[in-house]
Design a protein around this motif. Structure first.
Motif, PDB file in Angstrom:
ATOM      1  N   ILE A  66       0.874  -1.168   0.000  1.00 44.13           N
ATOM      2  CA  ILE A  66       0.000   0.000   0.000  1.00 44.13           C
ATOM      3  C   ILE A  66       0.912   1.219   0.000  1.00 44.13           C
ATOM      4  O   ILE A  66       1.810   1.336   0.837  1.00 44.13           O
ATOM      5  N   ALA A  67       0.682   2.095  -0.966  1.00 46.44           N
ATOM      6  CA  ALA A  67       1.365   3.379  -1.039  1.00 46.44           C
ATOM      7  C   ALA A  67       0.332   4.447  -0.691  1.00 46.44           C
ATOM      8  O   ALA A  67      -0.865   4.263  -0.914  1.00 46.44           O
ATOM      9  N   VAL A  68       0.784   5.558  -0.150  1.00 41.48           N
ATOM     10  CA  VAL A  68      -0.122   6.605   0.317  1.00 41.48           C
ATOM     11  C   VAL A  68       0.133   7.893  -0.451  1.00 41.48           C
ATOM     12  O   VAL A  68       1.280   8.343  -0.551  1.00 41.48           O
ATOM     13  N   ALA A  69      -0.936   8.469  -0.997  1.00 40.17           N
ATOM     14  CA  ALA A  69      -0.863   9.757  -1.698  1.00 40.17           C
ATOM     15  C   ALA A  69      -2.274  10.308  -1.836  1.00 40.17           C
ATOM     16  O   ALA A  69      -3.253   9.547  -1.809  1.00 40.17           O
ATOM     17  N   SER A  70      -2.380  11.604  -2.010  1.00 38.17           N
ATOM     18  CA  SER A  70      -3.696  12.213  -2.239  1.00 38.17           C
ATOM     19  C   SER A  70      -4.280  11.653  -3.533  1.00 38.17           C
ATOM     20  O   SER A  70      -3.549  11.243  -4.442  1.00 38.17           O
ATOM     21  N   GLY A 109       1.202   6.434 -15.805  1.00 38.57           N
ATOM     22  CA  GLY A 109       1.633   5.038 -15.685  1.00 38.57           C
ATOM     23  C   GLY A 109       2.844   4.888 -14.778  1.00 38.57           C
ATOM     24  O   GLY A 109       3.711   4.055 -15.006  1.00 38.57           O
ATOM     25  N   ILE A 110       2.892   5.728 -13.721  1.00 40.76           N
ATOM     26  CA  ILE A 110       4.047   5.707 -12.811  1.00 40.76           C
ATOM     27  C   ILE A 110       3.569   5.711 -11.363  1.00 40.76           C
ATOM     28  O   ILE A 110       2.406   5.964 -11.078  1.00 40.76           O
ATOM     29  N   MET A 111       4.514   5.433 -10.464  1.00 37.88           N
ATOM     30  CA  MET A 111       4.256   5.601  -9.042  1.00 37.88           C
ATOM     31  C   MET A 111       5.410   6.353  -8.423  1.00 37.88           C
ATOM     32  O   MET A 111       6.548   6.254  -8.887  1.00 37.88           O
ATOM     33  N   GLN A 112       5.099   7.125  -7.411  1.00 42.75           N
ATOM     34  CA  GLN A 112       6.084   7.806  -6.575  1.00 42.75           C
ATOM     35  C   GLN A 112       5.614   7.616  -5.143  1.00 42.75           C
ATOM     36  O   GLN A 112       4.415   7.519  -4.895  1.00 42.75           O
ATOM     37  N   VAL A 113       6.557   7.538  -4.220  1.00 40.51           N
ATOM     38  CA  VAL A 113       6.206   7.420  -2.809  1.00 40.51           C
ATOM     39  C   VAL A 113       7.111   8.319  -1.987  1.00 40.51           C
ATOM     40  O   VAL A 113       8.212   8.668  -2.414  1.00 40.51           O
ATOM     41  N   CYS A 114       6.625   8.673  -0.814  1.00 39.61           N
ATOM     42  CA  CYS A 114       7.433   9.414   0.167  1.00 39.61           C
ATOM     43  C   CYS A 114       8.088  10.649  -0.445  1.00 39.61           C
ATOM     44  O   CYS A 114       9.289  10.864  -0.296  1.00 39.61           O
ATOM     45  N   HIS A 115       7.308  11.422  -1.169  1.00 38.92           N
ATOM     46  CA  HIS A 115       7.773  12.677  -1.784  1.00 38.92           C
ATOM     47  C   HIS A 115       8.950  12.459  -2.727  1.00 38.92           C
ATOM     48  O   HIS A 115       9.870  13.271  -2.797  1.00 38.92           O
ATOM     49  N   GLY A 116       8.931  11.341  -3.456  1.00 37.94           N
ATOM     50  CA  GLY A 116       9.929  11.096  -4.489  1.00 37.94           C
ATOM     51  C   GLY A 116      11.194  10.406  -4.044  1.00 37.94           C
ATOM     52  O   GLY A 116      12.161  10.348  -4.805  1.00 37.94           O
ATOM     53  N   LEU A 145      13.205  13.536  -8.303  1.00 33.86           N
ATOM     54  CA  LEU A 145      12.484  12.488  -7.592  1.00 33.86           C
ATOM     55  C   LEU A 145      12.558  11.172  -8.347  1.00 33.86           C
ATOM     56  O   LEU A 145      12.931  11.131  -9.515  1.00 33.86           O
ATOM     57  N   TYR A 146      12.227  10.104  -7.637  1.00 32.42           N
ATOM     58  CA  TYR A 146      12.290   8.754  -8.204  1.00 32.42           C
ATOM     59  C   TYR A 146      10.891   8.246  -8.512  1.00 32.42           C
ATOM     60  O   TYR A 146       9.932   8.551  -7.807  1.00 32.42           O
ATOM     61  N   ARG A 147      10.825   7.449  -9.581  1.00 31.25           N
ATOM     62  CA  ARG A 147       9.567   6.848 -10.033  1.00 31.25           C
ATOM     63  C   ARG A 147       9.800   5.394 -10.427  1.00 31.25           C
ATOM     64  O   ARG A 147      10.922   4.992 -10.708  1.00 31.25           O
ATOM     65  N   ARG A 148       8.714   4.660 -10.512  1.00 28.74           N
ATOM     66  CA  ARG A 148       8.684   3.320 -11.107  1.00 28.74           C
ATOM     67  C   ARG A 148       7.499   3.287 -12.048  1.00 28.74           C
ATOM     68  O   ARG A 148       6.488   3.955 -11.819  1.00 28.74           O
ATOM     69  N   ASP A 149       7.591   2.459 -13.100  1.00 30.15           N
ATOM     70  CA  ASP A 149       6.492   2.300 -14.041  1.00 30.15           C
ATOM     71  C   ASP A 149       5.519   1.245 -13.528  1.00 30.15           C
ATOM     72  O   ASP A 149       5.932   0.206 -13.004  1.00 30.15           O
ATOM     73  N   VAL A 150       4.227   1.530 -13.706  1.00 24.74           N
ATOM     74  CA  VAL A 150       3.163   0.657 -13.203  1.00 24.74           C
ATOM     75  C   VAL A 150       2.072   0.536 -14.250  1.00 24.74           C
ATOM     76  O   VAL A 150       1.718   1.519 -14.899  1.00 24.74           O
ATOM     77  N   ASP A 151       1.543  -0.666 -14.402  1.00 22.68           N
ATOM     78  CA  ASP A 151       0.340  -0.885 -15.203  1.00 22.68           C
ATOM     79  C   ASP A 151      -0.838  -0.853 -14.245  1.00 22.68           C
ATOM     80  O   ASP A 151      -0.977  -1.746 -13.392  1.00 22.68           O
ATOM     81  N   TYR A 152      -1.666   0.168 -14.357  1.00 26.38           N
ATOM     82  CA  TYR A 152      -2.827   0.281 -13.486  1.00 26.38           C
ATOM     83  C   TYR A 152      -3.998  -0.464 -14.089  1.00 26.38           C
ATOM     84  O   TYR A 152      -4.224  -0.424 -15.302  1.00 26.38           O
ATOM     85  N   LEU A 153      -4.735  -1.141 -13.235  1.00 33.87           N
ATOM     86  CA  LEU A 153      -5.903  -1.901 -13.653  1.00 33.87           C
ATOM     87  C   LEU A 153      -7.155  -1.043 -13.460  1.00 33.87           C
ATOM     88  O   LEU A 153      -7.191  -0.216 -12.544  1.00 33.87           O
TER      89      LEU A 153
END
Length: 180
Positions: A10-14, A25-32, A86-94
């Motif tokens: 579980i990642a947390v963001a607004s 198509g990306i995710m970031q966590v903890c302010h990058g 900041l850092y990101r990862r690529d994600v396929d969202y369903l």
């Protein structure tokens, strides 16, 4: 027990930030920060929890707002300004329907104790069973891990439709006063 060779997070963001991430198509966590993203591997399941609709907003939401599967590749850095990378990862969202956490609390293992405090970490690992319960509430059918490519890139195996533009999820909002 739900069989899984992947980890569940579980990642947390607004909700506003989640919608932007889904659109890209990306995710970031903890302010990058990059460290938390390095714990995640291709094929892992990511569920976003949005305590609010807007960043630093008083508009309490408390919904799961997106669910995706991490694509192959490593975290990468993006330059937002001269001094902000900041850092990101690529994600396929369903395709998913936002779901309130409140009716699920009694069923979720991670929610035993002070679940809000746990989520303040920004990224927590959860059990496959919790992931399945949340996915069901979001009306998401998770792919069978046994039938996925080893690299976790399920888009390459043609199991997902082409990525469509995303918009802020239509979720009920509770009124709240903004801080001055």
């Amino acid at each position: 027990m739900v069989p899984s060779s992947h980890r569940h997070w579980i990642a947390v963001a607004s909700a506003e930030h989640v919608a932007n991430g889904v659109a890209l198509g990306i995710m970031q966590v903890c302010h990058g920060k990059g460290g938390p993203l390095r714990r995640i591997r291709p094929g892992d399941r990511i569920i976003y929890y949005s305590p609010t609709g807007t960043f630093r907003g008083a508009d309490r939401l408390q919904h799961f707002t997106a669910l995706g599967i991490v694509r192959s590749g490593e975290p990468y850095q993006v330059r937002m300004s001269e001094d902000f990378h900041l850092y990101r990862r690529d994600v396929d969202y369903l395709p998913a329907r936002p779901a309130s956490i409140l009716p699920l609390l009694a069923q979720l293992e991670f929610a035993h104790g002070n679940w809000g405090w746990k989520l303040r970490l920004g990224l927590i690992e959860i059990t496959p069973e919790d992931s399945a319960r949340i996915a069901e509430a979001m009306n998401v059918a998770l792919p069978d891990p046994a039938k996925e490519p080893a690299d976790g890139d399920i888009r390459s195996s043609a199991r997902l439709p082409p990525r469509l533009p995303a918009r802020l999820p239509d979720v009920p909002r509770r009124s709240g006063r903004r801080r001055a």
